[in-house]
Design a protein around this motif. Structure first.
Motif, PDB file in Angstrom:
ATOM      1  N   ALA A  89      90.428 -14.531 -12.341  1.00  0.00           N
ATOM      2  CA  ALA A  89      89.867 -15.139 -13.709  1.00  0.00           C
ATOM      3  C   ALA A  89      91.620 -16.032 -13.718  1.00  0.00           C
ATOM      4  N   VAL A  90      91.099 -16.736 -14.952  1.00  0.00           N
ATOM      5  CA  VAL A  90      92.302 -17.351 -16.207  1.00  0.00           C
ATOM      6  C   VAL A  90      92.534 -17.665 -17.078  1.00  0.00           C
ATOM      7  N   PHE A  91      93.343 -17.024 -17.334  1.00  0.00           N
ATOM      8  CA  PHE A  91      93.654 -17.282 -19.157  1.00  0.00           C
ATOM      9  C   PHE A  91      94.220 -18.215 -19.132  1.00  0.00           C
ATOM     10  N   ALA A  92      94.389 -19.351 -19.538  1.00  0.00           N
ATOM     11  CA  ALA A  92      95.405 -20.605 -20.115  1.00  0.00           C
ATOM     12  C   ALA A  92      95.599 -20.219 -22.117  1.00  0.00           C
ATOM     13  N   ALA A  93      96.654 -20.449 -22.652  1.00  0.00           N
ATOM     14  CA  ALA A  93      96.925 -20.493 -23.252  1.00  0.00           C
ATOM     15  C   ALA A  93      96.971 -21.772 -24.662  1.00  0.00           C
ATOM     16  N   ASN A  94      96.552 -22.632 -23.833  1.00  0.00           N
ATOM     17  CA  ASN A  94      95.579 -23.408 -24.718  1.00  0.00           C
ATOM     18  C   ASN A  94      94.445 -24.674 -23.463  1.00  0.00           C
ATOM     19  N   ASP A  95      93.355 -24.875 -24.621  1.00  0.00           N
ATOM     20  CA  ASP A  95      92.605 -25.963 -23.784  1.00  0.00           C
ATOM     21  C   ASP A  95      94.004 -27.357 -23.409  1.00  0.00           C
ATOM     22  N   LEU A  96      93.549 -27.628 -23.194  1.00  0.00           N
ATOM     23  CA  LEU A  96      94.453 -28.881 -22.334  1.00  0.00           C
ATOM     24  C   LEU A  96      95.622 -28.204 -21.348  1.00  0.00           C
ATOM     25  N   MET A  97      95.827 -26.994 -21.097  1.00  0.00           N
ATOM     26  CA  MET A  97      96.295 -25.939 -20.037  1.00  0.00           C
ATOM     27  C   MET A  97      95.165 -26.310 -19.191  1.00  0.00           C
ATOM     28  N   ALA A  98      94.052 -25.537 -19.727  1.00  0.00           N
ATOM     29  CA  ALA A  98      93.081 -24.760 -19.361  1.00  0.00           C
ATOM     30  C   ALA A  98      92.244 -26.218 -18.360  1.00  0.00           C
ATOM     31  N   SER A  99      91.725 -27.205 -19.048  1.00  0.00           N
ATOM     32  CA  SER A  99      91.697 -28.331 -18.808  1.00  0.00           C
ATOM     33  C   SER A  99      91.943 -28.548 -17.436  1.00  0.00           C
ATOM     34  N   GLY A 100      93.604 -28.829 -17.338  1.00  0.00           N
ATOM     35  CA  GLY A 100      93.975 -28.858 -16.204  1.00  0.00           C
ATOM     36  C   GLY A 100      94.175 -28.129 -14.831  1.00  0.00           C
ATOM     37  N   ALA A 101      93.775 -27.006 -15.977  1.00  0.00           N
ATOM     38  CA  ALA A 101      92.989 -26.007 -14.372  1.00  0.00           C
ATOM     39  C   ALA A 101      92.384 -25.811 -13.763  1.00  0.00           C
ATOM     40  N   LEU A 102      91.431 -26.115 -14.824  1.00  0.00           N
ATOM     41  CA  LEU A 102      89.809 -26.944 -14.054  1.00  0.00           C
ATOM     42  C   LEU A 102      90.205 -27.711 -12.752  1.00  0.00           C
ATOM     43  N   ARG A 103      90.469 -28.447 -12.992  1.00  0.00           N
ATOM     44  CA  ARG A 103      90.724 -29.604 -12.295  1.00  0.00           C
ATOM     45  C   ARG A 103      91.828 -28.908 -10.613  1.00  0.00           C
ATOM     46  N   VAL A 104      92.768 -27.981 -11.087  1.00  0.00           N
ATOM     47  CA  VAL A 104      92.975 -27.657  -9.550  1.00  0.00           C
ATOM     48  C   VAL A 104      92.379 -27.026  -8.952  1.00  0.00           C
ATOM     49  N   LEU A 105      91.619 -26.023  -9.601  1.00  0.00           N
ATOM     50  CA  LEU A 105      90.455 -24.872  -9.281  1.00  0.00           C
ATOM     51  C   LEU A 105      89.394 -25.919  -8.641  1.00  0.00           C
ATOM     52  N   ARG A 106      88.842 -26.994  -8.624  1.00  0.00           N
ATOM     53  CA  ARG A 106      88.301 -27.937  -8.264  1.00  0.00           C
ATOM     54  C   ARG A 106      88.048 -28.558  -7.069  1.00  0.00           C
ATOM     55  N   GLU A 107      89.924 -29.034  -7.224  1.00  0.00           N
ATOM     56  CA  GLU A 107      90.290 -29.130  -6.129  1.00  0.00           C
ATOM     57  C   GLU A 107      91.086 -28.504  -4.717  1.00  0.00           C
ATOM     58  N   SER A 108      90.803 -27.160  -5.333  1.00  0.00           N
ATOM     59  CA  SER A 108      91.040 -26.097  -4.168  1.00  0.00           C
ATOM     60  C   SER A 108      89.649 -25.512  -3.517  1.00  0.00           C
ATOM     61  N   GLY A 109      88.809 -26.280  -4.185  1.00  0.00           N
ATOM     62  CA  GLY A 109      86.776 -25.540  -3.856  1.00  0.00           C
ATOM     63  C   GLY A 109      86.525 -24.402  -4.286  1.00  0.00           C
ATOM     64  N   ARG A 110      86.929 -24.395  -5.161  1.00  0.00           N
ATOM     65  CA  ARG A 110      86.134 -22.240  -6.042  1.00  0.00           C
ATOM     66  C   ARG A 110      85.449 -23.371  -7.190  1.00  0.00           C
ATOM     67  N   ARG A 111      84.904 -22.167  -7.940  1.00  0.00           N
ATOM     68  CA  ARG A 111      83.592 -22.880  -8.361  1.00  0.00           C
ATOM     69  C   ARG A 111      84.042 -22.192  -9.814  1.00  0.00           C
ATOM     70  N   VAL A 112      83.641 -23.083 -10.768  1.00  0.00           N
ATOM     71  CA  VAL A 112      84.475 -22.447 -12.193  1.00  0.00           C
ATOM     72  C   VAL A 112      82.584 -22.286 -12.451  1.00  0.00           C
ATOM     73  N   PRO A 113      81.943 -21.331 -13.360  1.00  0.00           N
ATOM     74  CA  PRO A 113      83.579 -19.602 -13.335  1.00  0.00           C
ATOM     75  C   PRO A 113      82.589 -18.659 -11.972  1.00  0.00           C
ATOM     76  N   ASP A 114      82.293 -19.395 -11.175  1.00  0.00           N
ATOM     77  CA  ASP A 114      81.701 -18.615 -10.249  1.00  0.00           C
ATOM     78  C   ASP A 114      82.477 -17.857  -9.002  1.00  0.00           C
ATOM     79  N   ASP A 115      83.042 -18.824  -8.809  1.00  0.00           N
ATOM     80  CA  ASP A 115      84.891 -17.699  -8.271  1.00  0.00           C
ATOM     81  C   ASP A 115      86.370 -17.423  -8.689  1.00  0.00           C
ATOM     82  N   VAL A 116      86.273 -18.402  -9.586  1.00  0.00           N
ATOM     83  CA  VAL A 116      86.944 -18.192 -10.877  1.00  0.00           C
ATOM     84  C   VAL A 116      86.780 -18.135 -12.408  1.00  0.00           C
ATOM     85  N   ALA A 117      86.661 -17.022 -13.140  1.00  0.00           N
ATOM     86  CA  ALA A 117      86.160 -18.072 -14.837  1.00  0.00           C
ATOM     87  C   ALA A 117      87.735 -18.271 -15.798  1.00  0.00           C
TER      88      ALA A 117
END
Lengths: 345, 345
Positions: A249-277
């Motif tokens: 799981a990841v708690f990002a301090a704002n939405d903009l960073m969260a959107s960046g995090a989503l991109r990276v997680l997707r790239e890494s092959g992880r599914r959101v929210p299944d693998d990482v919330a």
DNA sequence: GACGGAGGCGAGAGCGCTCTCACCCGGCGG
DNA sequence: CCGCCGGGTGAGAGCGCTCTCGCCTCCGTC
């Protein structure tokens, strides 16, 4: 670009209505203690001549300006880039307009400008100031405070710890962060990471504190320092995945960073929210609703914060308002946040 | 919220420096025709007393305010949501500050507010106005024009066709659009689609015209009307794919819509730019650089537009400035755009 | 050495408004 | 019937500044 025509004065209105300047003035300012007949006559004259009071002349004697400065430090930083500030400004504008006050916008560019702003405020051109103090080490708030201008801050200033006379409006950053992390924990997540905002801003520090409140004994490597930007979020997210590939799981301090995090997680092959919330902060509609999946986030009512700042300031300014409510000096307000559940957690 | 202390007046400075009010005034306003000894003495007195001129008193006699209104119509619309406006505001602020002018921000909410704004401007509280007129049918620009306040518009107002006295600053929307579409054609694309902006705004119309300039005989089904928002871009992109599955390029009227289009294209299994090339408009860094792939787009210098608006207005205001430059009345400016090539086309 | 001119400075009016104060008038009590 | 009170109104001062005008001084000129 036409030149302005000569405008009618109080004198002119008085002549037309067949009364004295004083009476016209009384009518224009509420009309108490004037017979209805005269009030009507004056109103008519004002209408016919298109009379508008000269604010400069009025200010000269009343020492009021019906104007409030909004000071935004360092617009090169993120302030201006994200809609946060725009929304707050809108709230401020609405409230000021409702009370016939004008909004004077002061943007500062770099340190040299601080003196200029301080001078302007000290110059008594406005009745009060609303100040967005972004950075902990920003000298501007202190300068302004010293200028003796009634001021309300947007967001808790870094140095306000000891001082009682500092009035600010803020979101419950710490509480909101706690809610977010607890929600993740409630989903059964145990390896909850945190992407911090720029830690020279109190909002980022408070959100980090909220995270720590819940994750007191968490692996410190689960915390990655970033800066509130999407790019920063991506970079920090990559670091996190390197250090702790098993995070869930990841708690990002704002939405903009969260959107960046989503991109990276997707790239890494992880599914959101299944693998990482993932949970963000702010609930900026254009961001949070557009991500894939839509972002679960901590909502703060940004426009309301602006409105409230203005309201507090005006209340402190106007003795009439003060009489009704109990506190002589308004005190700071911390607005609650709410968790908005969407797809990402 | 401290109360302001009594401020020193010209009189006080004069007394301390042992000169007359008139002399102090001269020094404060440039110091021409005063002996250096006295200038020095007055400066010292000003410094020691912390004298700041009372702007109200000054305005009362000079009829200048050294303040400019920035009018933004309907901030509920996209204006406030995207960084476009913020950047322009910053440019404006810089230029105004450089010429010691203040920025009075007027945001309007709905039609009722128009009268308020018009009254304020007509009331002669500011020396001029910078107006962002967004919608073709917006009555506000007309009202303001009639109020007789020197005004510069941001973006070509819809009704300016016939009038010569309307001054505005705009990007070369049509030319930029042409460049974009030509670039796509140069890549060998033949089925080039267009996502329009909200067509009640001149910028959207002009970009559409630019597209048509190049694609005169294009299939009209390649044009989908949208509204400058990411969501609108997505919807319109889906429509396009339905109607013309064989399209091989898309020119979106701004970056936000382009980002939406990219998402839809990806969903549909198409590769960008291999299968479909995409170009946006604006070059908003946070958007264009964050998309996947990074967005090729038409860049306009937004901050410069703001700066230019302010410069034109101030030049029209100040007779001294006018003397140097040739044109007595400033005329509108259309800034060039440049194509920024990134990954998407 | 008297005179004209220019440059430096101060006196004073006045920008358009608010606000205090004195005045006027009707109604009441003594 | 006189004085008094109070609400309604007008006269006038003054907010802090700029700017015109006239005076005064000092220079150059004949």
């Amino acid at each position: 670009m036409t030149d302005t025509a000569p405008r009618p004065t109080l004198e002119a209105v008085a002549a037309r209505a067949g009364v004295s300047r004083a009476t016209v003035s009384r009518v224009v300012n509420g009309g108490d203690g004037v017979r209805d007949v005269l009030v009507e006559r004056v109103r008519k004259a004002v209408e016919e001549l298109g009379y508008v009071p000269n604010q400069a002349a009025r200010s000269l004697v009343t020492r009021r300006h019906d104007a409030v400065a909004v000071v935004v430090a360092e617009p090169e930083s993120r302030v201006f880039a994200d809609p946060f500030f725009a929304l707050q400004l809108r709230g401020i504008s609405k409230e000021l307009t409702a009370h016939d006050n004008q909004l004077v916008l002061l943007l500062t560019e770099g340190r040299d400008d601080h003196a200029r702003v301080a001078r302007y405020l000290a110059g008594g051109h406005v009745d009060g100031a609303l100040v967005f103090s972004l950075h902990l080490d920003d000298p501007l708030p202190e300068l302004i405070q010293r200028a003796g201008v009634p001021t309300v801050f947007g967001g808790r200033p870094g140095w306000s710890g000891g001082r009682r006379d500092v009035v600010y409006v803020d979101s419950d950053n710490r509480g909101g962060a706690r809610d977010a992390v607890r929600h993740l924990a409630g989903l059964g997540r145990t390896r909850i990471a945190h992407l911090t905002g720029a830690l020279d801003q109190t909002s980022a520090v408070d959100r980090l504190d909220g995270y720590r409140d819940v994750m007191a004994d968490a692996d410190p490597r689960l915390i990655a320092e970033a800066d509130f930007t999407p790019a920063g979020g991506e970079r920090a997210m990559r670091e996190l995945l390197d250090r702790c590939p098993d995070l869930d799981a990841v708690f990002a301090a704002n939405d903009l960073m969260a959107s960046g995090a989503l991109r990276v997680l997707r790239e890494s092959g992880r599914r959101v929210p299944d693998d990482v919330a993932v949970i963000g902060f702010d609930d900026l509609q254009p961001v949070a609703e557009q991500t894939d999946p839509p972002l679960t986030t901590v909502r703060q009512d940004i426009e309301e914060m602006g409105r409230l700042m203005a309201r507090l300031l005006l209340r402190g300014l106007d003795p009439d308002h003060r009489r009704e409510d109990t506190p002589d000096t308004p005190s700071s307000v911390v607005l609650p946040t709410t968790l908005v559940r969407r797809g990402s957690a």
